[in-house]
Design an enzyme around this catalytic site. Structure first.
Site, PDB file in Angstrom:
ATOM      1  N   THR A 192      54.274  14.785  13.164  1.00  0.00           N
ATOM      2  CA  THR A 192      54.884  15.852  12.373  1.00  0.00           C
ATOM      3  C   THR A 192      56.253  16.229  12.930  1.00  0.00           C
ATOM      4  O   THR A 192      57.210  16.405  12.171  1.00  0.00           O
ATOM      5  CB  THR A 192      53.941  17.066  12.297  1.00  0.00           C
ATOM      6  OG1 THR A 192      52.673  16.606  11.796  1.00  0.00           O
ATOM      7  CG2 THR A 192      54.492  18.150  11.394  1.00  0.00           C
ATOM      8  N   SER A 194      44.928  16.684  11.886  1.00  0.00           N
ATOM      9  CA  SER A 194      45.138  18.078  12.290  1.00  0.00           C
ATOM     10  C   SER A 194      46.410  18.201  13.121  1.00  0.00           C
ATOM     11  O   SER A 194      46.567  17.478  14.116  1.00  0.00           O
ATOM     12  CB  SER A 194      43.952  18.598  13.114  1.00  0.00           C
ATOM     13  OG  SER A 194      44.232  19.895  13.596  1.00  0.00           O
ATOM     14  N   VAL A 249      48.662  13.160  18.628  1.00  0.00           N
ATOM     15  CA  VAL A 249      49.381  12.203  17.782  1.00  0.00           C
ATOM     16  C   VAL A 249      49.884  12.889  16.511  1.00  0.00           C
ATOM     17  O   VAL A 249      51.008  12.644  16.061  1.00  0.00           O
ATOM     18  CB  VAL A 249      48.499  10.976  17.455  1.00  0.00           C
ATOM     19  CG1 VAL A 249      49.215  10.026  16.497  1.00  0.00           C
ATOM     20  CG2 VAL A 249      48.125  10.235  18.740  1.00  0.00           C
ATOM     21  N   CYS A 250      49.071  13.774  15.937  1.00  0.00           N
ATOM     22  CA  CYS A 250      49.488  14.491  14.719  1.00  0.00           C
ATOM     23  C   CYS A 250      50.700  15.378  15.004  1.00  0.00           C
ATOM     24  O   CYS A 250      51.629  15.448  14.193  1.00  0.00           O
ATOM     25  CB  CYS A 250      48.334  15.334  14.180  1.00  0.00           C
ATOM     26  SG  CYS A 250      46.879  14.367  13.737  1.00  0.00           S
ATOM     27  N   ASP A 251      50.669  16.051  16.138  1.00  0.00           N
ATOM     28  CA  ASP A 251      51.790  16.885  16.570  1.00  0.00           C
ATOM     29  C   ASP A 251      53.053  16.025  16.670  1.00  0.00           C
ATOM     30  O   ASP A 251      54.101  16.376  16.120  1.00  0.00           O
ATOM     31  CB  ASP A 251      51.435  17.513  17.929  1.00  0.00           C
ATOM     32  CG  ASP A 251      52.553  18.323  18.530  1.00  0.00           C
ATOM     33  OD1 ASP A 251      52.416  19.556  18.587  1.00  0.00           O
ATOM     34  OD2 ASP A 251      53.566  17.739  18.980  1.00  0.00           O
TER      35      ASP A 251
END
Length: 166
Positions: free
Chosen positions: A64, A54, A59-61
């Site tokens: 990305t 998500s 970590v996803c932020d």
């Protein structure tokens, strides 16, 4: 299949694992405007496919944003980030984060990507963190299934694989 954990707990990945040398499976995901996007839409290009659970998590932020920054340095490489976030949430997140050099796509509708690449987490209906490099002939030249979903992928390995795939 890759052994993957989420916060230390084993999870079940649905679908078929993709390996280096395999023909990249096709998939259908949704763009932020709800139009369908497939692997064939970027045929003839080198692609980095960055998979995150998500975009609204730390970590996803970071993952990305990192690939968004790298996109300007990797001429001729198309970067796709895929999660199961709703397209509307992805659009809002991209606008707030200033992410505009990559395509952020949703696999929410039917987990087409998740199942075709063996990254759909059965217990959570999220995608497991992973990264794939697909060359211009649709061959997988790099496949990383991050063993602990909350950890970062090998960014340098991905970037080198993308440069080598040109």
């Amino acid at each position: 299949m890759a052994e993957v954990t989420f916060k230390g707990n084993p999870v079940t990945l649905l679908g078929t694992q993709v390996n280096v040398g395999d023909k990249a499976p096709d998939f259908t995901v949704l763009a932020n405007d709800l139009s369908e996007v497939t692997l064939a839409d970027s045929k003839g290009k080198v692609r980095i496919i960055s998979v995150v659970p998500s975009v609204d998590t730390g970590v996803c932020d970071q993952q990305t944003r990192r690939f968004n920054e790298e996109a300007s340095k990797l001429n001729g490489v198309e970067i796709l980030t895929i999660s199961v976030d709703l397209p509307f949430a992805q659009k809002r997140w991209c606008a707030a984060a200033g992410v505009e050099n990559i395509s952020v796509l949703s696999d929410h509708r039917d987990l087409s990507f998740g199942k075709n690449y063996g990254v759909a987490i059965e217990e959570l209906r999220l995608l497991s963190r992973s990264v794939f490099v697909v060359d211009s002939n649709d061959t997988v030249t790099y496949a990383e299934y991050v063993s602990e979903v909350t950890e970062h992928p090998n960014y340098e390995g991905v970037i080198e694989a993308a440069k080598a795939a040109k």
